[in-house]
Design an enzyme around this catalytic site. Structure first.
Site, PDB file in Angstrom:
ATOM      1  CB  SER A 276       7.159 -33.508   1.352  1.00 16.48           C
ATOM      2  OG  SER A 276       5.926 -33.902   1.896  1.00 16.48           O
TER       3      SER A 276
ATOM      4  CG  HIS B  43       8.639 -30.133   3.710  1.00 15.79           C
ATOM      5  ND1 HIS B  43       7.582 -29.780   4.527  1.00 15.79           N
ATOM      6  CD2 HIS B  43       8.503 -31.463   3.487  1.00 15.79           C
ATOM      7  CE1 HIS B  43       6.846 -30.843   4.777  1.00 15.79           C
ATOM      8  NE2 HIS B  43       7.386 -31.874   4.144  1.00 15.79           N
TER       9      HIS B  43
END
Length: 262
Positions: A187, A209
């Site tokens: 991610s 993230h």
């Protein structure tokens, strides 16, 4: 009679020669048509991609630079590697289900684990391991949809730089803000591509993230907004690199001296 026979044979030879010439011309025309259609198809694909992904002011630049020479090797290779590692742990390691993998990935030498952070490769290799089908498919779809068009314009070196910057930023940020949690998934790299792309146009760890997004909005924006080859001459690039390295050095210092488990 002999003269008439020779005349008929000569006419047959001429007819055969004309037929062969006609067939050769038709084949050559077909090859030319195919050669003309292939670039047209590629241009049509590029137009669709640029219309879907880019605002009007930068579409022309994209269409001028987008090509498959060299092909988008980096993003395809990294996607294949991530899929292969997932299949390995889902199929060849004992798992209760594919939706959420458990014991197999927890013992993986790739996963980032805070108690094994001295094994520095884990700060990068965690991107190869995913927690389940939904996790791996989500990351693969996003990075292929964004990464392939970006790599057709900026090529593998630049896309790889942004992607790996996001991966490293994700694991280091997670080690600071979620210091006792393990980390898996690509991610950070995906968010870096997204951050770089959206700035250019205008759940394992949320820290990873966010950090990947910031890496994309700094390094990614600088790299992807510089369409020419003079990236090293762009002062914005060095400013972004300096800011990124300062954050990395702080994270390394934190992990060595201030980590809660020390």
């Amino acid at each position: 009679m002999a003269a008439a026979h020779n005349l008929e044979m000569e006419e047959d030879v001429n007819l055969n020669r004309d037929r062969e010439m006609k067939e050769m011309l038709e084949e050559e025309k077909m090859r030319e048509d195919r050669a003309g259609k292939d670039p047209f198809r590629l241009k049509k694909v590029h137009r669709i991609v640029s219309k879907w992904m880019l605002p009007e002011p930068v579409r022309r630049t994209y269409l001028e630079r987008a090509n498959c020479l060299p092909p988008p090797v980096f993003i395809i290779s990294i996607s294949i590697a991530e899929l292969a590692v997932f299949i390995y742990y889902a199929v060849w390691k004992p798992q209760k289900q594919w939706i959420t993998l458990d014991s197999g990935i927890l013992e993986s030498p790739f996963i980032y684990r805070p108690e094994k952070r001295e094994e520095a490769w884990r700060f990068i290799s965690y991107m190869l391991v995913h927690a389940g089908v939904q996790h791996v498919l989500g990351n693969l779809v996003m990075q292929l949809v964004l990464g392939i068009p970006l790599e057709m314009v900026h090529k593998g070196l630049r896309v790889g730089l942004v992607y790996l910057a996001g991966v490293i930023a994700g694991s280091l940020a997670s080690s600071i803000f979620d210091p006792l949690k393990s980390l898996v998934g690509a991610s950070g790299g995906v968010y870096a591509l997204m951050g770089g792309y959206f700035m250019n146009v205008l759940v394992v760890s949320f820290a990873a993230h966010i950090a990947g997004g910031f890496a994309g909005m700094s390094i990614g924006y600088t790299v992807f907004s510089c369409f020419d080859k003079a990236l090293l001459k762009d002062p914005r690039f060095w400013i972004a690199i300096a800011a990124y390295l300062a954050c990395v050095l702080f994270a390394v210092f934190f992990n060595i001296f201030l980590f809660p488990a020390n």
